[in-house]
Design an enzyme around this catalytic site. Sequence first.
Site: not given
Ligand code: NOJ
Length: 557
Positions: A212, A266
């Site tokens: 993310d 790993e």
């Molecule tokens: C991207 C994620 O896809 C989204 O849903 C989220 O709100 C933001 N990153 C923050 O983590």
Amino acid sequence: MTDSTAPHRQDGPDWWRQAAVYQIYPRSFADADGDGLGDIAGAASRMSYLSELGVDAVWLSPFYPSALADGGYDVADYRNVDPRLGTLDDFDAMVAEAHRFSIKVIVDIVPNHTSDDHEWFQAALRAGPGSPERERYVFRQGKGQDGELPPTDWQSMFGGPAWSRLPDGWWYLHLFAPEQPDLNWDHPDVHADFKKTLRFWSDRGVDGFRIDVANALTKDLTEPLRDVGGISIEEQMATVEDGQHPFLDRDEVHEIYREWREVFNEYDPPRVGVAEAWVKKERLVRYASPEGLGQAFNFDYLKTGWSAPELRSVIDVSLRTARAAGASATWVLSNHDVIRHASRFALAEDADPEAWLLSGGTQPVADRERGLRRARAATMLELALPGSAYMYQGEELGLPEAAELAEGDLQDPVWERSSHTRKGRDGCRVPLPWTREGESFGFGGTPWLPQPSYFGELSVEAQEGDETSTLELYREALRLRHKLVGTDESLEWIGSQETEEAGVLHFVRPDGWHCVTNFSSETKPLPAGEVLLSSGPLGDEGLPGETTVWLRDGAEG
Ligand code: NOJ
């Protein structure tokens, strides 16, 4: 019972290169215990459905303990399951069930920020200013006479300042909601803890990770912190390109991914990574490098409107970029952050052209039928492209954005933080309909977001066995794709710029697999060849408007 050995799925270290990956948004997928919130046992119970659909892997959005300030992307404990969604034993059973059907499992890692409930942030609050506990986050004093102004002009992705002030007068950084404090990646504890998390899930049999906000982890925290001119984070993401921005796409972020690659390697086969990085195309290569995460989401197809020449150029650039990185390309039409593509392709003239992200149901949709017709054509084109296709739960049912959600039902922080100007992403997160009738259309319990009444007609039950349905189209397309995709990731265009301008894109994959899409609304000549599948009825006249067809051999000329 479906064949659990599923011979068509690729094994070995390159399984991901041309995989069809299905995104599960766990709270909205299937609810086994009937409390209205989807769960891990629910996901496990649908692996046979996913196997029949023909996916190679699932990617689960966060299922970790979370106060749900941002739909689970506010993680309180990275190495556990939210008790409302199940237990670690349920998780292990779900992975075993997926693997029984030869479906790989990818989980979401959220390393830019934790939840404010995370034990580290709670310890930082307790320990107070200047403490080592606060070093794991980004705490600063404010500007102005009494420190009453935020330390910088950085804006949060969800609107408003990226800093919140505590009763002790200090400010902390959060590029997203205030409940999502940003971690300080200059701190060794942060590095060590995420490696521990990657090993924790890898040891449990997880095959890969979706990372993310992969482009924002490292920040220039040297004093004085630099302002960025007060422009929105979205604008900055689209323009930053020198690796020197104070918090976006900084060059040194790749040192983290080199460390993670060592962890991935790993394991046998090595674990895979895919970066969510909203950066300029030229810089995406770094995230997808084999010494780094290995693959990166390419959101350009998703951002492209219904236009043959624009899409042609997006495909060319995306393939070139992926090749330069040594990765395979990725394609995304929908996910949990954007307007579902069955609605996006039919937005009304007065819709905001930039509305694909975050605004959701606030945008007017002109014509649902047309949206679905185009979405089916776009999906077939996507599934014929070299690389991995990332699909979002419910797109196989042709679900539209649920624009009917009442204001009182909205849960996405975007709604509050935008002062009620952007409705947010709930419209694509409404629980799936499994049956034609019954409470929550077979999802289970009273759903945490209400489903529109027409969801029953779009349910799995309503579509199964109807060969004109979107579900059966996806099943057939994925079945054929497994037969037709080899290891060769090449594509050759057929036709000229004029045909593109007239709205037709035609390419051929190895072994004479042709994909032709007619973007216009008029019928166009259908190239010669055996018709394998089409996204809509073909008729005798040729290739109807807003339709994709796959053909085999003999299509040249
Ligand atoms: C991207 C994620 O896809 C989204 O849903 C989220 O709100 C933001 N990153 C923050 O983590």
